[in-house]
Motif scaffolding. Sequence first.
Motif, PDB file in Angstrom:
ATOM      1  N   ARG A 101      25.494 -57.188  59.423  1.00  0.00           N
ATOM      2  CA  ARG A 101      25.942 -56.018  60.166  1.00  0.00           C
ATOM      3  C   ARG A 101      25.735 -56.276  61.645  1.00  0.00           C
ATOM      4  O   ARG A 101      24.707 -56.829  62.051  1.00  0.00           O
ATOM      5  N   TYR A 102      26.712 -55.837  62.464  1.00  0.00           N
ATOM      6  CA  TYR A 102      26.643 -56.021  63.904  1.00  0.00           C
ATOM      7  C   TYR A 102      26.949 -54.693  64.592  1.00  0.00           C
ATOM      8  O   TYR A 102      27.685 -53.855  64.053  1.00  0.00           O
ATOM      9  N   PRO A 103      26.410 -54.484  65.779  1.00  0.00           N
ATOM     10  CA  PRO A 103      26.729 -53.250  66.507  1.00  0.00           C
ATOM     11  C   PRO A 103      28.185 -53.238  66.955  1.00  0.00           C
ATOM     12  O   PRO A 103      28.764 -54.281  67.277  1.00  0.00           O
ATOM     13  N   HIS A 104      28.766 -52.036  66.977  1.00  0.00           N
ATOM     14  CA  HIS A 104      30.152 -51.865  67.400  1.00  0.00           C
ATOM     15  C   HIS A 104      30.243 -50.637  68.288  1.00  0.00           C
ATOM     16  O   HIS A 104      29.588 -49.621  68.041  1.00  0.00           O
ATOM     17  N   ASP A 105      31.056 -50.711  69.304  1.00  0.00           N
ATOM     18  CA  ASP A 105      31.192 -49.645  70.291  1.00  0.00           C
ATOM     19  C   ASP A 105      31.763 -48.378  69.655  1.00  0.00           C
ATOM     20  O   ASP A 105      32.886 -48.361  69.173  1.00  0.00           O
ATOM     21  N   ARG A 106      30.979 -47.281  69.665  1.00  0.00           N
ATOM     22  CA  ARG A 106      31.434 -46.021  69.085  1.00  0.00           C
ATOM     23  C   ARG A 106      32.606 -45.418  69.850  1.00  0.00           C
ATOM     24  O   ARG A 106      33.303 -44.543  69.339  1.00  0.00           O
ATOM     25  N   ALA A 107      32.836 -45.852  71.057  1.00  0.00           N
ATOM     26  CA  ALA A 107      33.954 -45.325  71.840  1.00  0.00           C
ATOM     27  C   ALA A 107      35.253 -46.076  71.566  1.00  0.00           C
ATOM     28  O   ALA A 107      36.319 -45.651  72.020  1.00  0.00           O
ATOM     29  N   ALA A 108      35.177 -47.179  70.816  1.00  0.00           N
ATOM     30  CA  ALA A 108      36.364 -48.010  70.589  1.00  0.00           C
ATOM     31  C   ALA A 108      37.192 -47.456  69.431  1.00  0.00           C
ATOM     32  O   ALA A 108      36.760 -47.487  68.284  1.00  0.00           O
ATOM     33  N   THR A 143      26.116 -58.788  69.855  1.00  0.00           N
ATOM     34  CA  THR A 143      25.689 -57.651  70.665  1.00  0.00           C
ATOM     35  C   THR A 143      26.673 -56.484  70.618  1.00  0.00           C
ATOM     36  O   THR A 143      26.295 -55.343  70.913  1.00  0.00           O
ATOM     37  N   GLY A 144      27.946 -56.766  70.298  1.00  0.00           N
ATOM     38  CA  GLY A 144      28.971 -55.732  70.317  1.00  0.00           C
ATOM     39  C   GLY A 144      29.405 -55.335  71.713  1.00  0.00           C
ATOM     40  O   GLY A 144      30.149 -54.361  71.887  1.00  0.00           O
ATOM     41  N   LYS A 145      28.983 -56.095  72.709  1.00  0.00           N
ATOM     42  CA  LYS A 145      29.308 -55.758  74.092  1.00  0.00           C
ATOM     43  C   LYS A 145      30.496 -56.582  74.595  1.00  0.00           C
ATOM     44  O   LYS A 145      30.506 -57.807  74.443  1.00  0.00           O
ATOM     45  N   PRO A 146      31.476 -55.923  75.229  1.00  0.00           N
ATOM     46  CA  PRO A 146      32.625 -56.655  75.770  1.00  0.00           C
ATOM     47  C   PRO A 146      32.220 -57.593  76.895  1.00  0.00           C
ATOM     48  O   PRO A 146      31.432 -57.216  77.777  1.00  0.00           O
ATOM     49  N   GLU A 147      32.747 -58.810  76.858  1.00  0.00           N
ATOM     50  CA  GLU A 147      32.528 -59.773  77.944  1.00  0.00           C
ATOM     51  C   GLU A 147      33.630 -59.666  78.989  1.00  0.00           C
ATOM     52  O   GLU A 147      33.436 -60.003  80.156  1.00  0.00           O
TER      53      GLU A 147
END
Length: 285
Positions: free
Chosen positions: A41-48, A80-84
């Motif tokens: 499981r990986y974090p995912h942006d709730r706003a996406a 990390t689920g963070k956009p680069e």
Amino acid sequence: MRARSLLLCSFLFLAAGGPAAAQTAPAPTVTPVIVPVVTARYPHDRAAFTQGLQYLGGGRYVESTGETGRSGVRRTDLKTGKPEMQVATPLATAFGEGVTVLGPTAYHLTWQDGLAFTFDAATLKETGRFRYSGEGWGLTHDGKNLIMSNGTSALVWRDPKTFRSVRTVRVTDQGQAVKNLNELEYVQGSVYANVWLTDRIARIDAQTGKVTAWIDVSALTREVSREAAQAGRPLTFDDVPNGIAFVPERGTLLLTGKRWGTLFEVKVPGVKVDPGVGGRAAPRR
């Protein structure tokens, strides 16, 4: 005489397919249902508001998001689920839809504007535009051509250089049309498709259009729904499963949904390790 007639009638009945024949008739086929096994499981942006997803290799994926004024394309770190890196859909009034990367180019659809954008996959700078008729929903590729869904039961193969249609396949399950095909992923001869507003992913034979299996992701939906409710930000009716990406070096799929807080990596029968596919996407940065 009557006995002989009865014997003759019985013989003719059996020969014509009576009860004995009925007992040996093949049972109607049922499309198998598969439950994926979660491996990570990986974090995912709730706003996406996820519309498209593709793994790029090197622990990164490309994702497109929808909603007018918030649509765009991003390259994201898996762990990390963070956009680069991210860019807005070039037409500000458009509702962004699917995305796929083929070679050095990223392709991005719009819902009702009949417009597809191309970007340099390494920089996400716009490089061109194509026009098409009808709606745009999901997008993937088979290594040669783009494959697009439009909300119907049709999958359309398109030339990546011209965006012209080169082939159309109608998707059916037991002879019935399967509509609302949404986000797509091509994997080893099959197209995997989210079916909008459902917890099912169709595995489709790319040549015939027949559904060969259904993947039941309802357990994933329940998990993210429970977590969202506990965080005080419950999912809405359209925060549904949407997002499928193949990880060739592990033979797994990445699955997520619109405004989901988790991206799942899962094992699914029939999906094999395929390290030779690793170089099909954008170059590593």
